[in-house]
Enzyme design. Structure first.
Site, PDB file in Angstrom:
ATOM      1  N   ASP A  58       0.850  -1.180   0.000  1.00 52.68           N
ATOM      2  CA  ASP A  58       0.000   0.000   0.000  1.00 52.68           C
ATOM      3  C   ASP A  58       0.896   1.244   0.000  1.00 52.68           C
ATOM      4  O   ASP A  58       1.646   1.478   0.951  1.00 52.68           O
ATOM      5  CB  ASP A  58      -0.879  -0.050   1.254  1.00 52.68           C
ATOM      6  CG  ASP A  58      -1.874   1.079   1.261  1.00 52.68           C
ATOM      7  OD1 ASP A  58      -2.337   1.434   0.169  1.00 52.68           O
ATOM      8  OD2 ASP A  58      -2.166   1.608   2.340  1.00 52.68           O
ATOM      9  N   THR A  91      -3.358   5.942  -3.851  1.00 53.68           N
ATOM     10  CA  THR A  91      -2.270   6.660  -3.168  1.00 53.68           C
ATOM     11  C   THR A  91      -0.943   6.499  -3.897  1.00 53.68           C
ATOM     12  O   THR A  91      -0.158   7.444  -3.977  1.00 53.68           O
ATOM     13  CB  THR A  91      -2.127   6.161  -1.720  1.00 53.68           C
ATOM     14  OG1 THR A  91      -1.966   4.741  -1.749  1.00 53.68           O
ATOM     15  CG2 THR A  91      -3.341   6.501  -0.899  1.00 53.68           C
ATOM     16  N   THR A  92      -0.703   5.292  -4.429  1.00 52.97           N
ATOM     17  CA  THR A  92       0.542   5.087  -5.177  1.00 52.97           C
ATOM     18  C   THR A  92       0.463   5.855  -6.485  1.00 52.97           C
ATOM     19  O   THR A  92       1.427   6.515  -6.901  1.00 52.97           O
ATOM     20  CB  THR A  92       0.741   3.590  -5.488  1.00 52.97           C
ATOM     21  OG1 THR A  92       0.442   2.836  -4.329  1.00 52.97           O
ATOM     22  CG2 THR A  92       2.149   3.307  -5.929  1.00 52.97           C
ATOM     23  N   ASP A 381     -10.598   0.430   3.627  1.00 54.29           N
ATOM     24  CA  ASP A 381     -10.458   0.958   2.260  1.00 54.29           C
ATOM     25  C   ASP A 381     -11.703   0.639   1.440  1.00 54.29           C
ATOM     26  O   ASP A 381     -12.226   1.496   0.725  1.00 54.29           O
ATOM     27  CB  ASP A 381      -9.233   0.349   1.563  1.00 54.29           C
ATOM     28  CG  ASP A 381      -7.936   0.869   2.164  1.00 54.29           C
ATOM     29  OD1 ASP A 381      -8.018   1.760   3.033  1.00 54.29           O
ATOM     30  OD2 ASP A 381      -6.863   0.393   1.776  1.00 54.29           O
TER      31      ASP A 381
END
Ligand code: ADP
Ligand code: MG
Length: 524
Positions: A58, A91-92, A381
């Site tokens: 993550d 997010t990445t 999530d």
């Protein structure tokens, strides 16, 4: 002119030198996490200061654990954290997009284009993307929502875990959506209880607010319908002595009368509770046996040692107010409920309280503490994604499809923009295509060939649904494969990445007080 004395103890880098260092820092960071992108992305092993070990892919978790000093790297991490807070996913993507934008910007700077021009072009490109992205969206229904949540969980845990988490999160959010009393879905009305022992697939959902508690005595009613609850932010027991109080006990009589007085006070509190017509009592601290007796006689259900956070949830669920002094409690402080029930599920006791719109509870199970932790993170999530889908059902194709479609549209738009800004818009378009390249790279496919294949197929079929099938390395229809993403995540990733890139491009002077800040060395 000599340097101003105020900057004597300051390290300073200016102009192109400052920009180059800042971009290097951003690239170091995005380079460190690009290998985790996508379902075939690899994991990182993180070891924190206390020696705790975490294996994760993550992006935001990796970045937030890394000890990064460089201010620009911190800006990237903040963008990723914001993405996590707002969109729960992507997010990445945000960080690799920002890295690629800056890399492309640097190439333009080397060609003599001013950073301010590039920043303007990027802003222009962002505005175009945000105003045109909706044309690629599909209106979702529950079946598609299922696929979207599965996509966001891909690469995390095994398939049956992903399926169960997807089902539970959709069910929970659907209940919240149909019972919501405000405009928005309140995510704080979902409680997650984690239990070790058992399989992930055995995780289940309970309608209402459930707490892993049992009523204080089996002589109290097991179930009460349509009643009132009193929430006490304290206890109904003898007060322990404050450490600095010294009691000079000269005879046992003194001590006894002291206890007697305390007992009378407690009984008075219990009588007050009775008078208020309360049916259920929940206390943060303990309840003395003498009080318990009165509560049992009055048919009141009582719970002791309820965590403050749970008391707050109860207050929210029943519209009650936490009271400190029972003497001052009145009808206005009491909450209302439809049922307060004690059930036993898999040998574990649960207290389930329900009232209109009071929320749901998910009991997350896993064989070990680590597994349950992972289940909880994934649930969190998945719930975040499900809430976004219920609030805005617009869905986009994943596997890089939407980014390629946007890049194609951007290039056509760039042609209409005069001057050097045009080059910046093209650089922005090249940058967002990085998603396909990295997804392919991480799946062991040829990144350039994959990108060219996707671009060509989108043009041939005139379809924005064509992305990369990571198993074959060939282009494929992502809607048919069920690789889908909420529009809000893609939008937010582009906004976050553009924001960081523009901020970095606008810095031409870096002043460091004394200490020398290093470029983070995070390369794998
Ligand atoms: P992020 O932290 O940015 O969410 P992830 O590691 O979750 O990063 O990867 C998300 C990317 O992986 C998205 O671009 C998504 O479209 C893509 N993706 C997920 N599943 C698939 C799949 N089965 N095939 C192709 N791409 C996929
Ligand atoms: Mg993801």
């Amino acid at each position: 002119m000599s340097e101003a004395p105020i900057l004597k103890d300051t390290n300073r880098s200016t102009g192109r030198d400052a920009l180059q260092k800042n971009i290097q820092a951003a690239l170091a960071l995005s380079g460190a996490i690009r290998s985790t992108l996508g379902p075939r992305g690899l994991d990182k092993l993180l070891i924190d200061d206390d020696g705790r070990v975490l294996v994760t892919n993550d992006g935001v978790t990796v970045l937030e654990t890394a000890k990064v000093e460089h201010p620009v790297a911190k800006m990237m991490i903040n963008a990723s954290s914001t993405q996590d807070r707002i969109a729960k996913d992507g997010t990445t993507t945000t960080v690799v997009l920002a890295g690629e934008m800056l890399q492309n910007a640097w190439e333009l700077i080397l060609q003599g284009i001013h950073p301010a021009t590039i920043a303007r072009g990027f802003r222009n490109a962002e505005q175009f993307v945000l105003s045109s992205i909706e044309q690629f969206a599909i209106s979702g229904n529950e079946d598609l929502f299922y696929q979207v949540i599965s996509t966001s969980l891909s690469g995390k845990g095994h398939t049956s875990m992903q399926n169960r988490i997807t089902e539970l999160s959709l069910e929970a959010v659907k209940i919240l959506d149909t019972t919501k009393q405000q405009e928005f879905i309140d995510s704080s009305k979902i409680k997650i209880i984690s239990q070790t022992g058992g399989q992930i697939e055995e995780s289940y959902l309970v309608q209402g607010l459930a707490l892993p508690k049992k009523r204080m005595s089996s002589d109290m009613p097991k179930e009460i319908n349509d009643g009132k609850i009193l929430l006490i932010d304290g206890g109904l027991e003898f007060r322990s002595m404050a450490t600095d109080v010294k009691l000079n006990v000269t005879s046992t009589g003194v001590f006894n009368s002291f206890r007697k007085k305390e007992l009378q006070l407690l009984q008075k509190k219990a009588e007050k509770i009775k008078q208020l017509g309360v049916n259920v009592v929940a206390c943060r601290e303990g309840i003395d046996d003498s009080v318990k007796k009165i509560l049992v006689e009055s048919g009141i259900q009582a719970y002791r040692r309820v965590a403050k956070s749970d008391l707050n949830l109860l207050a929210k669920a029943c519209n009650g107010i936490l009271v400190n002094r029972i003497e001052d409690a009145g009808q206005k402080d009491l909450g209302n409920f439809e049922s307060s029930n004690n059930i036993s599920a898999d040998g574990k006791d649960l207290w389930v309280l329900s009232s209109t719109g009071c929320g749901v509870t998910i009991v997350a199970k896993g064989s070990t503490v680590d597994v349950v932790g992972e289940v909880e993170r994934c649930l969190d999530d998945a719930l975040g994604v499900a809430i976004q889908l219920y609030e805005n059902n617009q869905i986009l194709c994943g596997g890089g499809a939407t980014y390629v479609a946007l890049a194609r549209a951007l290039r056509r738009f760039a042609e209409s923009v005069p001057g050097r800004e045009q080059l910046a818009i093209e650089a922005f378009a090249d940058a967002i295509e990085v998603v396909v390249r990295i997804l392919a790279e991480n799946a062991g496919q040829d990144p350039i060939a994959c990108l060219l294949d996707v671009v060509a197929q989108q043009a041939n079929l005139n379809s924005a649904h064509i992305g990369i099938n990571l198993s074959t390395g060939k282009s494929a229809d992502m809607k048919e494969l069920g690789v889908l993403e909420p529009m809000s995540i893609v939008k937010q990733a582009i906004i976050g990445a553009t924001e960081v890139s523009i901020s970095v491009l606008r810095i031409d002077d870096v002043l460091w007080a004394k200490q020398d800040v290093e470029i983070p060395d995070l390369a794998e």
